[in-house]
Write a protein that holds these residues in place. Structure first.
Motif, PDB file in Angstrom:
ATOM      1  N   GLY A 136      14.213 -14.913  12.358  1.00  0.00           N
ATOM      2  CA  GLY A 136      15.323 -14.436  11.552  1.00  0.00           C
ATOM      3  C   GLY A 136      14.876 -13.361  10.581  1.00  0.00           C
ATOM      4  O   GLY A 136      13.965 -12.582  10.843  1.00  0.00           O
ATOM      5  N   GLU A 137      15.515 -13.349   9.423  1.00  0.00           N
ATOM      6  CA  GLU A 137      15.186 -12.372   8.391  1.00  0.00           C
ATOM      7  C   GLU A 137      14.231 -12.927   7.342  1.00  0.00           C
ATOM      8  O   GLU A 137      13.809 -12.193   6.445  1.00  0.00           O
ATOM      9  CB  GLU A 137      16.471 -11.900   7.694  1.00  0.00           C
ATOM     10  CG  GLU A 137      17.431 -11.168   8.607  1.00  0.00           C
ATOM     11  CD  GLU A 137      16.825  -9.879   9.135  1.00  0.00           C
ATOM     12  OE1 GLU A 137      16.101  -9.212   8.367  1.00  0.00           O
ATOM     13  OE2 GLU A 137      17.063  -9.549  10.308  1.00  0.00           O
ATOM     14  N   SER A 138      13.871 -14.213   7.448  1.00  0.00           N
ATOM     15  CA  SER A 138      13.154 -14.840   6.336  1.00  0.00           C
ATOM     16  C   SER A 138      11.655 -14.962   6.532  1.00  0.00           C
ATOM     17  O   SER A 138      10.898 -14.982   5.556  1.00  0.00           O
ATOM     18  CB  SER A 138      13.731 -16.231   6.056  1.00  0.00           C
ATOM     19  OG  SER A 138      13.529 -17.086   7.172  1.00  0.00           O
ATOM     20  N   LEU A 139      11.178 -15.058   7.776  1.00  0.00           N
ATOM     21  CA  LEU A 139       9.774 -15.388   7.983  1.00  0.00           C
ATOM     22  C   LEU A 139       9.104 -14.428   8.959  1.00  0.00           C
ATOM     23  O   LEU A 139       9.655 -14.127  10.019  1.00  0.00           O
ATOM     24  CB  LEU A 139       9.653 -16.823   8.523  1.00  0.00           C
ATOM     25  CG  LEU A 139       8.234 -17.334   8.775  1.00  0.00           C
ATOM     26  CD1 LEU A 139       7.470 -17.478   7.458  1.00  0.00           C
ATOM     27  CD2 LEU A 139       8.276 -18.671   9.513  1.00  0.00           C
ATOM     28  N   ALA A 140       7.923 -13.951   8.597  1.00  0.00           N
ATOM     29  CA  ALA A 140       7.093 -13.142   9.488  1.00  0.00           C
ATOM     30  C   ALA A 140       5.656 -13.637   9.375  1.00  0.00           C
ATOM     31  O   ALA A 140       5.186 -14.008   8.301  1.00  0.00           O
ATOM     32  CB  ALA A 140       7.172 -11.665   9.115  1.00  0.00           C
ATOM     33  N   VAL A 141       4.956 -13.656  10.508  1.00  0.00           N
ATOM     34  CA  VAL A 141       3.590 -14.171  10.561  1.00  0.00           C
ATOM     35  C   VAL A 141       2.747 -13.233  11.410  1.00  0.00           C
ATOM     36  O   VAL A 141       3.215 -12.727  12.439  1.00  0.00           O
ATOM     37  CB  VAL A 141       3.540 -15.593  11.179  1.00  0.00           C
ATOM     38  CG1 VAL A 141       2.115 -16.134  11.150  1.00  0.00           C
ATOM     39  CG2 VAL A 141       4.501 -16.531  10.471  1.00  0.00           C
ATOM     40  N   ASP A 147       8.989 -22.116  16.057  1.00  0.00           N
ATOM     41  CA  ASP A 147      10.076 -21.706  16.941  1.00  0.00           C
ATOM     42  C   ASP A 147      10.411 -20.235  16.684  1.00  0.00           C
ATOM     43  O   ASP A 147      11.570 -19.848  16.503  1.00  0.00           O
ATOM     44  CB  ASP A 147      11.314 -22.580  16.728  1.00  0.00           C
ATOM     45  CG  ASP A 147      12.373 -22.358  17.813  1.00  0.00           C
ATOM     46  OD1 ASP A 147      11.999 -21.884  18.900  1.00  0.00           O
ATOM     47  OD2 ASP A 147      13.555 -22.627  17.556  1.00  0.00           O
ATOM     48  N   ALA A 148       9.359 -19.402  16.656  1.00  0.00           N
ATOM     49  CA  ALA A 148       9.483 -17.987  16.312  1.00  0.00           C
ATOM     50  C   ALA A 148       9.321 -17.119  17.548  1.00  0.00           C
ATOM     51  O   ALA A 148       8.801 -17.552  18.577  1.00  0.00           O
ATOM     52  CB  ALA A 148       8.437 -17.614  15.270  1.00  0.00           C
ATOM     53  N   GLU A 149       9.762 -15.873  17.427  1.00  0.00           N
ATOM     54  CA  GLU A 149       9.665 -14.907  18.521  1.00  0.00           C
ATOM     55  C   GLU A 149       8.514 -13.942  18.263  1.00  0.00           C
ATOM     56  O   GLU A 149       8.198 -13.611  17.116  1.00  0.00           O
ATOM     57  CB  GLU A 149      10.972 -14.118  18.632  1.00  0.00           C
ATOM     58  CG  GLU A 149      12.184 -14.972  18.972  1.00  0.00           C
ATOM     59  CD  GLU A 149      13.448 -14.145  19.073  1.00  0.00           C
ATOM     60  OE1 GLU A 149      13.382 -12.942  18.735  1.00  0.00           O
ATOM     61  OE2 GLU A 149      14.479 -14.690  19.493  1.00  0.00           O
ATOM     62  N   HIS A 150       7.909 -13.478  19.347  1.00  0.00           N
ATOM     63  CA  HIS A 150       6.838 -12.499  19.235  1.00  0.00           C
ATOM     64  C   HIS A 150       7.440 -11.135  18.876  1.00  0.00           C
ATOM     65  O   HIS A 150       8.473 -10.732  19.409  1.00  0.00           O
ATOM     66  CB  HIS A 150       6.052 -12.410  20.542  1.00  0.00           C
ATOM     67  CG  HIS A 150       5.199 -13.613  20.794  1.00  0.00           C
ATOM     68  ND1 HIS A 150       3.896 -13.717  20.333  1.00  0.00           N
ATOM     69  CD2 HIS A 150       5.465 -14.779  21.446  1.00  0.00           C
ATOM     70  CE1 HIS A 150       3.399 -14.882  20.703  1.00  0.00           C
ATOM     71  NE2 HIS A 150       4.320 -15.544  21.374  1.00  0.00           N
ATOM     72  N   THR A 151       6.766 -10.443  17.952  1.00  0.00           N
ATOM     73  CA  THR A 151       7.207  -9.126  17.495  1.00  0.00           C
ATOM     74  C   THR A 151       6.009  -8.187  17.480  1.00  0.00           C
ATOM     75  O   THR A 151       4.868  -8.596  17.741  1.00  0.00           O
ATOM     76  CB  THR A 151       7.796  -9.207  16.074  1.00  0.00           C
ATOM     77  OG1 THR A 151       6.742  -9.549  15.152  1.00  0.00           O
ATOM     78  CG2 THR A 151       8.899 -10.251  15.980  1.00  0.00           C
ATOM     79  N   ASP A 152       6.247  -6.924  17.150  1.00  0.00           N
ATOM     80  CA  ASP A 152       5.146  -5.975  17.024  1.00  0.00           C
ATOM     81  C   ASP A 152       4.204  -6.376  15.893  1.00  0.00           C
ATOM     82  O   ASP A 152       3.002  -6.112  15.938  1.00  0.00           O
ATOM     83  CB  ASP A 152       5.689  -4.561  16.755  1.00  0.00           C
ATOM     84  CG  ASP A 152       6.435  -3.989  17.949  1.00  0.00           C
ATOM     85  OD1 ASP A 152       6.201  -4.478  19.073  1.00  0.00           O
ATOM     86  OD2 ASP A 152       7.253  -3.069  17.759  1.00  0.00           O
ATOM     87  N   PHE A 153       4.744  -7.020  14.879  1.00  0.00           N
ATOM     88  CA  PHE A 153       3.961  -7.459  13.728  1.00  0.00           C
ATOM     89  C   PHE A 153       3.136  -8.703  14.062  1.00  0.00           C
ATOM     90  O   PHE A 153       2.025  -8.874  13.585  1.00  0.00           O
ATOM     91  CB  PHE A 153       4.923  -7.754  12.571  1.00  0.00           C
ATOM     92  CG  PHE A 153       4.261  -8.188  11.298  1.00  0.00           C
ATOM     93  CD1 PHE A 153       3.664  -7.265  10.462  1.00  0.00           C
ATOM     94  CD2 PHE A 153       4.249  -9.531  10.925  1.00  0.00           C
ATOM     95  CE1 PHE A 153       3.054  -7.668   9.275  1.00  0.00           C
ATOM     96  CE2 PHE A 153       3.653  -9.936   9.743  1.00  0.00           C
ATOM     97  CZ  PHE A 153       3.055  -9.002   8.915  1.00  0.00           C
ATOM     98  N   GLY A 154       3.679  -9.562  14.892  1.00  0.00           N
ATOM     99  CA  GLY A 154       3.042 -10.818  15.254  1.00  0.00           C
ATOM    100  C   GLY A 154       4.088 -11.810  15.687  1.00  0.00           C
ATOM    101  O   GLY A 154       4.384 -11.962  16.868  1.00  0.00           O
ATOM    102  N   LEU A 155       4.752 -12.469  14.693  1.00  0.00           N
ATOM    103  CA  LEU A 155       5.836 -13.397  14.954  1.00  0.00           C
ATOM    104  C   LEU A 155       6.918 -13.200  13.909  1.00  0.00           C
ATOM    105  O   LEU A 155       6.650 -12.791  12.775  1.00  0.00           O
ATOM    106  CB  LEU A 155       5.342 -14.852  14.879  1.00  0.00           C
ATOM    107  CG  LEU A 155       4.293 -15.311  15.881  1.00  0.00           C
ATOM    108  CD1 LEU A 155       3.807 -16.709  15.507  1.00  0.00           C
ATOM    109  CD2 LEU A 155       4.826 -15.281  17.297  1.00  0.00           C
ATOM    110  N   GLY A 156       8.147 -13.499  14.286  1.00  0.00           N
ATOM    111  CA  GLY A 156       9.236 -13.429  13.332  1.00  0.00           C
ATOM    112  C   GLY A 156      10.274 -14.482  13.639  1.00  0.00           C
ATOM    113  O   GLY A 156      10.459 -14.877  14.792  1.00  0.00           O
TER     114      GLY A 156
END
Length: 209
Positions: A38-43, A27-36
């Motif tokens: 909140g403040e705790s998880l990035a993929v 249940d993550a949002e797309h970001t420049d990095f990939g997915l994020g």
């Protein structure tokens, strides 16, 4: 520093497919990095398409790597929250291995956590998180923890391949060996060089998105 789990797989799958499935699972949002989330998880995910990236993945024990995924668990408020999100990461990795069945290895830093080979998933019983993180007990009960040798991706013996599952038992938590669960995120990953050479924890140069 963030806790980083690295997945390398031989699955023939595009980065966009992996991220789309992970977005639903987390249940993550797309970001420049990939997915994020909140403040705790990035993929993020990337094709293993350069000599340097191939070497890193083969060092992890994947002979013909096609795709890599980085799960970065950043600083959280409590150990309980870190435990819960670690379980979510590992459940998601297992879901990916079911969706894209191929040989694969998951590492925490450079320590193998689990491996898929010969059509089955086996846990590395030498990774201390299986014994120290209570939220992982159900995963331990459903798979076979097997000791690793010092060569990535190799079982210690045929006897260990036939070992029965090791289930978690209740009781006081012993003093934890360092698994990185409660290391603070200082905003930039560190790069360490292991004694024997090769990649170490932090964002690896070969795989930095």
């Amino acid at each position: 520093m963030a806790n980083e789990y690295w997945l390398y797989s031989e699955a023939e799958v595009r980065r966009e497919q992996v991220l789309a499935q992970l977005a639903d699972l987390f249940d993550a949002e797309h970001t420049d990095f990939g997915l994020g989330r909140g403040e705790s998880l990035a993929v993020t995910a990337w094709p293993v398409d350069s000599a340097e990236r191939i070497e890193v993945a083969r060092d992890a024990g994947v002979a013909e790597p096609k795709v890599g995924v980085l799960f970065r668990l950043r600083s959280v408020d409590t150990i309980e929250t870190a435990d819960r999100e670690t379980r979510e990461i590992l459940d998601t990795v297992l879901a990916l291995l079911r969706a894209y069945p191929a040989d694969a290895v998951l590492q925490f830093d450079t320590k193998t956590v689990l491996r898929r080979a010969d059509g089955q998933v086996v846990l590395n019983s030498d990774w201390p998180g299986w014994a120290e993180i209570p939220t992982l007990a159900a995963i331990v009960a459903g798979y076979r923890p097997v000791p690793w040798t010092d060569r990535p991706g190799h079982w210690s013996s045929d006897r260990d391949r036939r070992s029965p599952p090791v289930t978690a038992t209740a009781g006081p938590r012993r003093r934890r060996r360092r698994t990185g669960r409660d290391r603070p995120d200082r905003g930039c990953p560190a790069t360490r060089r292991p004694a024997g050479g090769g990649p170490q924890s932090g964002t690896r140069a070969a795989d930095r998105p």
